[in-house]
Design a protein around this motif. Structure first.
Motif, PDB file in Angstrom:
ATOM      1  N   LYS A   1       3.841  -7.076  11.533  1.00 36.38           N
ATOM      2  CA  LYS A   1       3.659  -7.749  10.247  1.00 36.38           C
ATOM      3  C   LYS A   1       2.647  -7.039   9.365  1.00 36.38           C
ATOM      4  O   LYS A   1       1.535  -6.732   9.784  1.00 36.38           O
ATOM      5  CB  LYS A   1       3.208  -9.183  10.497  1.00 36.38           C
ATOM      6  CG  LYS A   1       3.002 -10.004   9.236  1.00 36.38           C
ATOM      7  CD  LYS A   1       2.607 -11.426   9.595  1.00 36.38           C
ATOM      8  CE  LYS A   1       2.312 -12.234   8.345  1.00 36.38           C
ATOM      9  NZ  LYS A   1       1.969 -13.632   8.697  1.00 36.38           N
ATOM     10  N   LEU A   2       3.059  -6.772   8.134  1.00 35.09           N
ATOM     11  CA  LEU A   2       2.170  -6.217   7.120  1.00 35.09           C
ATOM     12  C   LEU A   2       1.779  -7.324   6.153  1.00 35.09           C
ATOM     13  O   LEU A   2       2.637  -8.057   5.679  1.00 35.09           O
ATOM     14  CB  LEU A   2       2.866  -5.114   6.324  1.00 35.09           C
ATOM     15  CG  LEU A   2       2.860  -3.690   6.830  1.00 35.09           C
ATOM     16  CD1 LEU A   2       3.578  -2.794   5.840  1.00 35.09           C
ATOM     17  CD2 LEU A   2       1.438  -3.188   7.065  1.00 35.09           C
TER      18      LEU A   2
ATOM     19  N   PHE B   1       0.083  -7.772   2.527  1.00 31.75           N
ATOM     20  CA  PHE B   1      -0.277  -6.998   1.351  1.00 31.75           C
ATOM     21  C   PHE B   1      -1.459  -7.617   0.623  1.00 31.75           C
ATOM     22  O   PHE B   1      -1.571  -8.844   0.511  1.00 31.75           O
ATOM     23  CB  PHE B   1       0.910  -6.901   0.391  1.00 31.75           C
ATOM     24  CG  PHE B   1       1.896  -5.846   0.780  1.00 31.75           C
ATOM     25  CD1 PHE B   1       2.793  -6.063   1.798  1.00 31.75           C
ATOM     26  CD2 PHE B   1       1.926  -4.627   0.121  1.00 31.75           C
ATOM     27  CE1 PHE B   1       3.704  -5.084   2.177  1.00 31.75           C
ATOM     28  CE2 PHE B   1       2.832  -3.646   0.484  1.00 31.75           C
ATOM     29  CZ  PHE B   1       3.721  -3.871   1.511  1.00 31.75           C
ATOM     30  N   GLY B   2      -2.310  -6.767   0.105  1.00 32.01           N
ATOM     31  CA  GLY B   2      -3.348  -7.211  -0.806  1.00 32.01           C
ATOM     32  C   GLY B   2      -2.728  -7.540  -2.152  1.00 32.01           C
ATOM     33  O   GLY B   2      -1.535  -7.317  -2.379  1.00 32.01           O
ATOM     34  N   GLN B   3      -3.547  -8.062  -3.042  1.00 30.91           N
ATOM     35  CA  GLN B   3      -3.032  -8.500  -4.343  1.00 30.91           C
ATOM     36  C   GLN B   3      -2.690  -7.335  -5.253  1.00 30.91           C
ATOM     37  O   GLN B   3      -2.002  -7.504  -6.257  1.00 30.91           O
ATOM     38  CB  GLN B   3      -4.053  -9.417  -5.038  1.00 30.91           C
ATOM     39  CG  GLN B   3      -4.320 -10.705  -4.278  1.00 30.91           C
ATOM     40  CD  GLN B   3      -5.492 -10.562  -3.342  1.00 30.91           C
ATOM     41  OE1 GLN B   3      -5.770  -9.481  -2.814  1.00 30.91           O
ATOM     42  NE2 GLN B   3      -6.202 -11.648  -3.149  1.00 30.91           N
ATOM     43  N   GLY B   4      -3.196  -6.178  -4.914  1.00 32.59           N
ATOM     44  CA  GLY B   4      -2.920  -5.002  -5.723  1.00 32.59           C
ATOM     45  C   GLY B   4      -3.960  -4.789  -6.812  1.00 32.59           C
ATOM     46  O   GLY B   4      -4.578  -5.746  -7.302  1.00 32.59           O
TER      47      GLY B   4
ATOM     48  N   GLN C   1      -2.160   0.463   5.487  1.00 36.33           N
ATOM     49  CA  GLN C   1      -1.335   1.370   4.710  1.00 36.33           C
ATOM     50  C   GLN C   1      -1.628   1.175   3.229  1.00 36.33           C
ATOM     51  O   GLN C   1      -2.078   0.105   2.804  1.00 36.33           O
ATOM     52  CB  GLN C   1       0.150   1.085   4.982  1.00 36.33           C
ATOM     53  CG  GLN C   1       0.542   1.287   6.446  1.00 36.33           C
ATOM     54  CD  GLN C   1       1.996   0.991   6.705  1.00 36.33           C
ATOM     55  OE1 GLN C   1       2.725   0.541   5.836  1.00 36.33           O
ATOM     56  NE2 GLN C   1       2.451   1.258   7.926  1.00 36.33           N
TER      57      GLN C   1
ATOM     58  N   GLN D   1       2.996   1.349  -6.637  1.00 38.93           N
ATOM     59  CA  GLN D   1       4.171   0.804  -7.317  1.00 38.93           C
ATOM     60  C   GLN D   1       4.053   1.093  -8.803  1.00 38.93           C
ATOM     61  O   GLN D   1       3.154   0.580  -9.471  1.00 38.93           O
ATOM     62  CB  GLN D   1       4.300  -0.704  -7.058  1.00 38.93           C
ATOM     63  CG  GLN D   1       5.571  -1.320  -7.619  1.00 38.93           C
ATOM     64  CD  GLN D   1       5.711  -2.794  -7.248  1.00 38.93           C
ATOM     65  OE1 GLN D   1       4.726  -3.461  -6.938  1.00 38.93           O
ATOM     66  NE2 GLN D   1       6.923  -3.319  -7.257  1.00 38.93           N
TER      67      GLN D   1
ATOM     68  N   PHE E   1      -1.396  -0.957  -3.826  1.00 37.10           N
ATOM     69  CA  PHE E   1      -1.494  -2.032  -2.848  1.00 37.10           C
ATOM     70  C   PHE E   1      -1.988  -1.487  -1.516  1.00 37.10           C
ATOM     71  O   PHE E   1      -1.513  -0.451  -1.048  1.00 37.10           O
ATOM     72  CB  PHE E   1      -0.128  -2.678  -2.585  1.00 37.10           C
ATOM     73  CG  PHE E   1       0.449  -3.448  -3.730  1.00 37.10           C
ATOM     74  CD1 PHE E   1       1.388  -2.874  -4.576  1.00 37.10           C
ATOM     75  CD2 PHE E   1       0.066  -4.762  -3.957  1.00 37.10           C
ATOM     76  CE1 PHE E   1       1.942  -3.599  -5.620  1.00 37.10           C
ATOM     77  CE2 PHE E   1       0.607  -5.491  -5.003  1.00 37.10           C
ATOM     78  CZ  PHE E   1       1.545  -4.905  -5.842  1.00 37.10           C
TER      79      PHE E   1
ATOM     80  N   ARG F   1      -4.096  -2.992 -10.501  1.00 35.80           N
ATOM     81  CA  ARG F   1      -3.309  -2.331 -11.543  1.00 35.80           C
ATOM     82  C   ARG F   1      -4.181  -1.350 -12.294  1.00 35.80           C
ATOM     83  O   ARG F   1      -5.199  -1.737 -12.895  1.00 35.80           O
ATOM     84  CB  ARG F   1      -2.729  -3.346 -12.503  1.00 35.80           C
ATOM     85  CG  ARG F   1      -1.936  -2.729 -13.633  1.00 35.80           C
ATOM     86  CD  ARG F   1      -1.332  -3.763 -14.527  1.00 35.80           C
ATOM     87  NE  ARG F   1      -0.380  -4.591 -13.802  1.00 35.80           N
ATOM     88  CZ  ARG F   1       0.297  -5.579 -14.358  1.00 35.80           C
ATOM     89  NH1 ARG F   1       0.110  -5.862 -15.623  1.00 35.80           N
ATOM     90  NH2 ARG F   1       1.136  -6.282 -13.658  1.00 35.80           N
TER      91      ARG F   1
ATOM     92  N   ARG G   1      -1.948  -4.141   8.748  1.00 33.80           N
ATOM     93  CA  ARG G   1      -1.024  -4.528   9.815  1.00 33.80           C
ATOM     94  C   ARG G   1      -1.737  -5.424  10.811  1.00 33.80           C
ATOM     95  O   ARG G   1      -2.779  -5.063  11.362  1.00 33.80           O
ATOM     96  CB  ARG G   1      -0.468  -3.308  10.537  1.00 33.80           C
ATOM     97  CG  ARG G   1       0.610  -3.685  11.561  1.00 33.80           C
ATOM     98  CD  ARG G   1       1.288  -2.463  12.138  1.00 33.80           C
ATOM     99  NE  ARG G   1       1.956  -1.658  11.137  1.00 33.80           N
ATOM    100  CZ  ARG G   1       3.123  -1.952  10.595  1.00 33.80           C
ATOM    101  NH1 ARG G   1       3.753  -3.058  10.948  1.00 33.80           N
ATOM    102  NH2 ARG G   1       3.679  -1.146   9.692  1.00 33.80           N
TER     103      ARG G   1
ATOM    104  N   TYR H   1       0.138   1.726  -0.674  1.00 40.97           N
ATOM    105  CA  TYR H   1       1.364   1.919  -1.419  1.00 40.97           C
ATOM    106  C   TYR H   1       1.046   1.998  -2.905  1.00 40.97           C
ATOM    107  O   TYR H   1       0.071   1.418  -3.387  1.00 40.97           O
ATOM    108  CB  TYR H   1       2.334   0.744  -1.199  1.00 40.97           C
ATOM    109  CG  TYR H   1       2.908   0.659   0.195  1.00 40.97           C
ATOM    110  CD1 TYR H   1       2.174   0.088   1.233  1.00 40.97           C
ATOM    111  CD2 TYR H   1       4.171   1.156   0.475  1.00 40.97           C
ATOM    112  CE1 TYR H   1       2.690   0.009   2.513  1.00 40.97           C
ATOM    113  CE2 TYR H   1       4.702   1.078   1.756  1.00 40.97           C
ATOM    114  CZ  TYR H   1       3.957   0.511   2.764  1.00 40.97           C
ATOM    115  OH  TYR H   1       4.477   0.432   4.027  1.00 40.97           O
TER     116      TYR H   1
ATOM    117  N   PRO I   1       7.500  -0.404  -4.255  1.00 36.89           N
ATOM    118  CA  PRO I   1       6.370   0.231  -3.578  1.00 36.89           C
ATOM    119  C   PRO I   1       6.782   1.506  -2.857  1.00 36.89           C
ATOM    120  O   PRO I   1       7.812   1.546  -2.192  1.00 36.89           O
ATOM    121  CB  PRO I   1       5.909  -0.838  -2.588  1.00 36.89           C
ATOM    122  CG  PRO I   1       6.442  -2.118  -3.121  1.00 36.89           C
ATOM    123  CD  PRO I   1       7.739  -1.761  -3.772  1.00 36.89           C
TER     124      PRO I   1
END
Lengths: 116, 110
Positions: free
Chosen positions: B97-98, B100-103, B33, B37, B88, B105, B92, B35, B43
């Protein structure tokens, strides 16, 4: 769309006290809710998975006696930070999966906790 | 442990330029997935990819899921100032459980 609320949006507490954060799904039922912690400029770290009517599943390294999770109904989960310390200061975000929906999670607006 | 790595950590572009963020998992994912933010926000779900090699588009956003279901990318064409935020990916693992990557910016010079 699905809405998840959190209360309070921010809280300041003294070291040693406990703080309860509520997470509600407003227009859908959620058998599963998730609690995340996000430090400034960092990613979301899953703390625990909360299942309605049963004990929460905590991620490795998360103290279950410190972060108490209760999921008493299909629309409400609570996270209580017990005996808070300054290092617990963070942004706590919950999310919920719609019982009738697909795999997406709907996130609450988050709660900013500051422990002095 | 199970990890989802995301690069780059930061990206600054001129408005109108393209932007891409990449996500890699050490293990095969059930789905992935994405997201977004916004600064100070929470998110917001963008999309989910499930099938190997899947490509989905949302206006200027193109999402891809790798053939091995271990990597994914998000590409934004001709960025606009409204695209500012942190993107992000979240892989899954198993049923619920998901991770998340570090994102990444994204900042944009108008």
């Amino acid at each position: 769309g699905a809405v998840v609320s959190q209360h309070p949006s921010w809280v300041i507490c003294k070291s040693g006290t406990s703080v309860k954060i509520e997470c509600r799904s407003l227009d859908f039922q959620a058998t599963t809710m998730f609690w995340y912690r996000q430090f400034p400029k960092q990613s979301l770290m899953l703390m625990a998975t909360s299942n309605e009517g049963s004990k929460a599943t905590y991620e490795q390294g998360v103290e279950k006696d410190k972060f108490l999770i209760n999921h008493a109904s299909l629309t409400l989960s609570t996270l209580t930070v017990t005996s808070a310390h300054p290092e617990d200061s963070s942004f706590y975000i919950c999310s919920a999966r719609d019982l009738a929906g697909e795999w997406e999670q709907y996130f609450g607006p988050g709660t900013r906790l500051t422990v002095t | 442990g199970q990890q989802v790595m995301q690069i780059p950590q930061y990206q600054h572009v001129q408005e109108g330029e393209d932007f891409t963020t990449y996500c890699n998992s050490s293990t095969t994912l059930s789905n992935i997935q994405w997201y977004k933010q916004r600064p100070g926000g929470h998110p917001v779900f963008l999309i989910q990819l499930v099938k190997s090699g899947e490509v989905k588009k949302q206006k200027r956003l193109t999402f891809q899921f790798g053939e091995a279901k271990k990597n994914s990318s998000l590409h934004i064409t001709a960025t606009q100032t409204t695209d500012v935020g942190t993107y992000f990916c979240a892989g899954r693992l198993g049923a619920q459980k998901l991770v998340f990557g570090q994102g990444t910016r994204l900042t944009i010079n108008p």
